[in-house]
Design a protein around this motif. Structure first.
Motif, mmCIF file in Angstrom:
data_model
loop_
_atom_site.group_PDB
_atom_site.id
_atom_site.type_symbol
_atom_site.label_atom_id
_atom_site.label_comp_id
_atom_site.label_asym_id
_atom_site.label_seq_id
_atom_site.Cartn_x
_atom_site.Cartn_y
_atom_site.Cartn_z
ATOM 1 N N UNK A 1 0.841 -1.201 0.000
ATOM 2 C CA UNK A 1 0.000 0.000 0.000
ATOM 3 C C UNK A 1 0.872 1.245 0.000
ATOM 4 N N UNK A 2 0.512 2.207 -0.815
ATOM 5 C CA UNK A 2 1.277 3.449 -0.870
ATOM 6 C C UNK A 2 0.441 4.662 -0.483
ATOM 7 N N UNK A 3 -0.869 4.497 -0.341
ATOM 8 C CA UNK A 3 -1.736 5.620 -0.003
ATOM 9 C C UNK A 3 -2.423 5.373 1.326
ATOM 10 N N UNK A 4 -2.701 6.462 2.022
ATOM 11 C CA UNK A 4 -3.406 6.406 3.292
ATOM 12 C C UNK A 4 -4.918 6.451 3.015
ATOM 13 N N UNK A 5 -5.756 5.876 3.896
ATOM 14 C CA UNK A 5 -7.203 5.883 3.672
ATOM 15 C C UNK A 5 -7.790 7.262 3.350
ATOM 16 N N UNK A 6 -7.411 8.354 4.079
ATOM 17 C CA UNK A 6 -7.978 9.658 3.727
ATOM 18 C C UNK A 6 -7.607 10.115 2.313
ATOM 19 N N UNK A 7 -6.458 9.672 1.785
ATOM 20 C CA UNK A 7 -6.084 10.012 0.413
ATOM 21 C C UNK A 7 -7.058 9.406 -0.584
ATOM 22 N N UNK A 8 -7.712 8.336 -0.185
ATOM 23 C CA UNK A 8 -8.666 7.646 -1.047
ATOM 24 C C UNK A 8 -10.107 8.057 -0.760
ATOM 25 N N UNK A 9 -10.299 8.991 0.195
ATOM 26 C CA UNK A 9 -11.642 9.410 0.568
ATOM 27 C C UNK A 9 -12.304 8.436 1.537
ATOM 28 N N UNK A 10 -11.501 7.643 2.234
ATOM 29 C CA UNK A 10 -12.012 6.661 3.183
ATOM 30 C C UNK A 10 -11.594 7.068 4.589
ATOM 31 N N UNK A 11 -12.549 7.129 5.489
ATOM 32 C CA UNK A 11 -12.269 7.502 6.874
ATOM 33 C C UNK A 11 -12.798 6.416 7.792
ATOM 34 N N UNK A 12 -12.019 6.049 8.789
ATOM 35 C CA UNK A 12 -12.412 5.035 9.755
ATOM 36 C C UNK A 12 -12.474 5.673 11.137
ATOM 37 N N UNK A 13 -13.611 5.559 11.792
ATOM 38 C CA UNK A 13 -13.745 6.103 13.142
ATOM 39 C C UNK A 13 -14.262 5.010 14.069
ATOM 40 N N UNK A 14 -13.824 5.046 15.322
ATOM 41 C CA UNK A 14 -14.312 4.122 16.323
ATOM 42 C C UNK A 14 -13.724 2.731 16.242
ATOM 43 N N UNK A 15 -12.535 2.595 15.693
ATOM 44 C CA UNK A 15 -11.943 1.277 15.547
ATOM 45 C C UNK A 15 -10.968 0.925 16.662
ATOM 46 N N UNK A 16 -11.028 1.638 17.749
ATOM 47 C CA UNK A 16 -10.275 1.275 18.946
ATOM 48 C C UNK A 16 -11.100 1.689 20.162
ATOM 49 N N UNK A 17 -10.839 1.099 21.284
ATOM 50 C CA UNK A 17 -11.625 1.356 22.486
ATOM 51 C C UNK A 17 -10.779 2.126 23.497
ATOM 52 N N UNK A 18 -10.831 3.462 23.469
ATOM 53 C CA UNK A 18 -10.015 4.267 24.371
ATOM 54 C C UNK A 18 -10.557 4.245 25.795
ATOM 55 N N UNK A 19 -9.702 4.545 26.737
ATOM 56 C CA UNK A 19 -10.077 4.588 28.148
ATOM 57 C C UNK A 19 -11.070 5.722 28.419
ATOM 58 N N UNK A 20 -10.995 6.807 27.630
ATOM 59 C CA UNK A 20 -11.848 7.975 27.857
ATOM 60 C C UNK A 20 -13.286 7.767 27.417
#
Length: 52
Positions: free
Chosen positions: A9-28
């Motif tokens: 992979x050479x591109x980041x998700x936002x470069x492709x118009x793809x955004x991921x939210x909520x994919x980890x469970x923070x302590x806050x």
């Protein structure tokens, strides 16, 4: 130019118009984190659309 990433992979998700939210469970708290991520995504989309 970005360096090649594992898996080819050479591109980041936002470069492709793809955004991921909520994919980890923070302590806050998950909803608080998703809200902050949503604000960041919105700002990025607005910035990208204003430069076109």
């Amino acid at each position: 130019m970005r360096s090649r990433q594992p898996g080819g992979a050479t591109r980041q998700p936002p470069d492709l118009g793809l955004y991921l939210v909520g994919f980890h469970n923070p302590v806050t708290g998950l909803l608080r984190e998703i809200g902050g991520e949503a604000v960041a995504v919105t700002a990025d989309i607005e910035r990208r659309s204003s430069t076109r």
